[in-house]
Scaffold this active site. Structure first.
Site, PDB file in Angstrom:
ATOM      1  N   ASP A 101     -13.273   3.574   4.565  1.00  9.73           N
ATOM      2  CA  ASP A 101     -12.822   2.957   3.311  1.00  9.73           C
ATOM      3  C   ASP A 101     -11.313   3.130   3.158  1.00  9.73           C
ATOM      4  O   ASP A 101     -10.817   4.249   3.012  1.00  9.73           O
ATOM      5  CB  ASP A 101     -13.545   3.609   2.133  1.00  9.73           C
ATOM      6  CG  ASP A 101     -13.429   2.803   0.847  1.00  9.73           C
ATOM      7  OD1 ASP A 101     -12.444   2.066   0.688  1.00  9.73           O
ATOM      8  OD2 ASP A 101     -14.331   2.918   0.007  1.00  9.73           O
TER       9      ASP A 101
ATOM     10  N   CYS B 133     -17.664   1.415  -7.108  1.00  4.05           N
ATOM     11  CA  CYS B 133     -16.211   1.453  -7.292  1.00  4.05           C
ATOM     12  C   CYS B 133     -15.882   1.896  -8.730  1.00  4.05           C
ATOM     13  O   CYS B 133     -16.354   2.931  -9.168  1.00  4.05           O
ATOM     14  CB  CYS B 133     -15.600   0.091  -6.944  1.00  4.05           C
ATOM     15  SG  CYS B 133     -13.791   0.086  -6.837  1.00  4.05           S
TER      16      CYS B 133
ATOM     17  N   HIS C 199     -15.155  -0.329   2.404  1.00  5.50           N
ATOM     18  CA  HIS C 199     -15.457  -0.343   0.976  1.00  5.50           C
ATOM     19  C   HIS C 199     -16.421  -1.462   0.603  1.00  5.50           C
ATOM     20  O   HIS C 199     -17.456  -1.231  -0.034  1.00  5.50           O
ATOM     21  CB  HIS C 199     -14.141  -0.497   0.207  1.00  5.50           C
ATOM     22  CG  HIS C 199     -14.263  -0.341  -1.270  1.00  5.50           C
ATOM     23  ND1 HIS C 199     -14.313   0.890  -1.888  1.00  5.50           N
ATOM     24  CD2 HIS C 199     -14.348  -1.260  -2.266  1.00  5.50           C
ATOM     25  CE1 HIS C 199     -14.412   0.728  -3.190  1.00  5.50           C
ATOM     26  NE2 HIS C 199     -14.442  -0.574  -3.446  1.00  5.50           N
TER      27      HIS C 199
END
Length: 358
Positions: free
Chosen positions: A299, A142, A328
């Site tokens: 995601d 991320c 995610h």
């Protein structure tokens, strides 16, 4: 009548168990893989995990895990059997984890640049010293992937053996595909006012924003999922660990958040080449290290378009995109991660971590 009473009693007892499961999530042990702190700067800590493998069976290239600036990094090390760290140690990697810590009011002035251009390089130097190595591999998840990319782009001579990105939010050219981008649009959101008034961004505000991306799933579905598995002890423990992690957020340092919103999301400067970090241009073309980009197909936090455009801008000849079914968080915390995601990463990084690689 006795059958009805029995059914009511069973439903009541199940409901009690469900409440206790939820209430007990904050106490479930997480991050249990043995480790030691080998470096610290302010709130940041660098951990080295104890390998079960003898030295001769380990890869000579150390592996550093870099997580985002929100939530805590034990998503990499949830529970025994559900731990990416544990898995990678078993594959022969010398694993390190960079924990950014919990910013306090005194850290409101910490910038995104500080994490990418000071904290991360200093941690890497300490890791190389501890490992007795001259090269290293990075896995960024991320926002941690963004920090890793900035580091690689401003340090073209850095001895990076491989770079792995997990759901990286890098390209915000198509804002309409992300609710986060829409919510943070300057027409609707005054980031300066928020940072000036709050200092650091409270974790409950960040968590609320994430949950509102899929409110039904996050406020209802998560509990029905737990209810369906209430009689499976291992599944309940895994649910509790994930529940604890989701609610265990940390503040986003104020100036880092301001810069993240203005330069990265609104300005998309990383992709346009306009980003300057401590006087140095961040040129993605400087990145020549082998690069694996792992994208989650479903995601809803980081859409695919935010992750894929970077592949055309880096100079790496050895580069690959891997699209994995799931969301995610599922890349690390999903029930299928151990069988789908982790082996793919281990094989790719391992092939580029051998001593005599050319």
């Amino acid at each position: 009548m006795s059958g009805i009473r029995d059914s009511i009693e069973q439903a009541y007892q199940r409901a009690v168990k469900g409440v206790r499961t939820t209430m007990g999530a904050s106490q479930i042990p997480v991050g249990l893989t043995p480790r030691e702190t080998i470096w610290a700067l302010n709130k940041t800590r660098l951990y080295r995990y104890r390998s079960p493998q003898p030295v001769e069976r380990r890869y000579p290239v150390p592996l550093l895990l870099v997580y985002a600036l929100i939530n805590k990094p034990y998503i990499f090390d949830l529970r025994p059997g559900r731990s990416f760290v544990e898995f990678m140690l078993g594959q022969g990697f010398d694993v390190y984890l960079l924990d950014w810590g919990v910013p306090g009011p005194e850290d409101r002035g910490t910038r995104f640049d500080d994490y990418a251009a000071e904290y991360l390089p200093r941690a890497i130097r300490r890791m190389l010293g501890a490992a007795g190595a001259e090269e290293y591999s990075l896995i960024g998840y991320c926002i941690g992937a963004v920090l890793a990319m900035v580091h690689a782009a401003v340090s073209p001579q850095a001895p990076i053996r491989s770079l792995t990105l997990l759901a990286p939010p890098l390209d915000f050219a198509s804002r309409e595909e992300s609710l986060f981008s829409a919510w943070l649009d300057e027409r609707y959101f005054d980031v300066d006012k928020l940072v000036d008034q709050t200092g650091n961004i409270p974790p409950n505000l960040i968590e609320f924003g994430s949950k509102m991306l899929k409110p039904v799933e996050n406020y209802v579905g998560v509990y029905t999922s737990m209810w369906d598995r209430l009689d499976e002890d291992a599944a309940v423990e895994s649910w509790q660990a994930m529940h604890r992690w989701v609610h265990d957020g940390v503040p986003f340092a104020g100036e880092a958040f301001r810069q993240w919103v203005k330069d990265y999301i609104r300005g998309n400067k990383l992709m346009t080449g306009e980003l300057i970090v401590r006087g140095r241009p961040v040129d993605l073309a400087n990145i020549q290290a082998p690069l694996l980009n792992v994208v989650a197909a479903q995601d809803h936090i980081v859409p695919r378009s935010h992750s894929l455009g970077v592949m055309e801008r880096i100079s790496s000849q050895d580069k690959r995109v891997e699209v994995i079914p799931g969301g995610h968080v599922g890349l690390m915390g999903g029930s299928g991660a151990r069988h789908k995601v982790w082996p793919t990463i281990a094989e790719w990084v391992g092939q580029r971590s051998r001593a005599n690689i050319e």
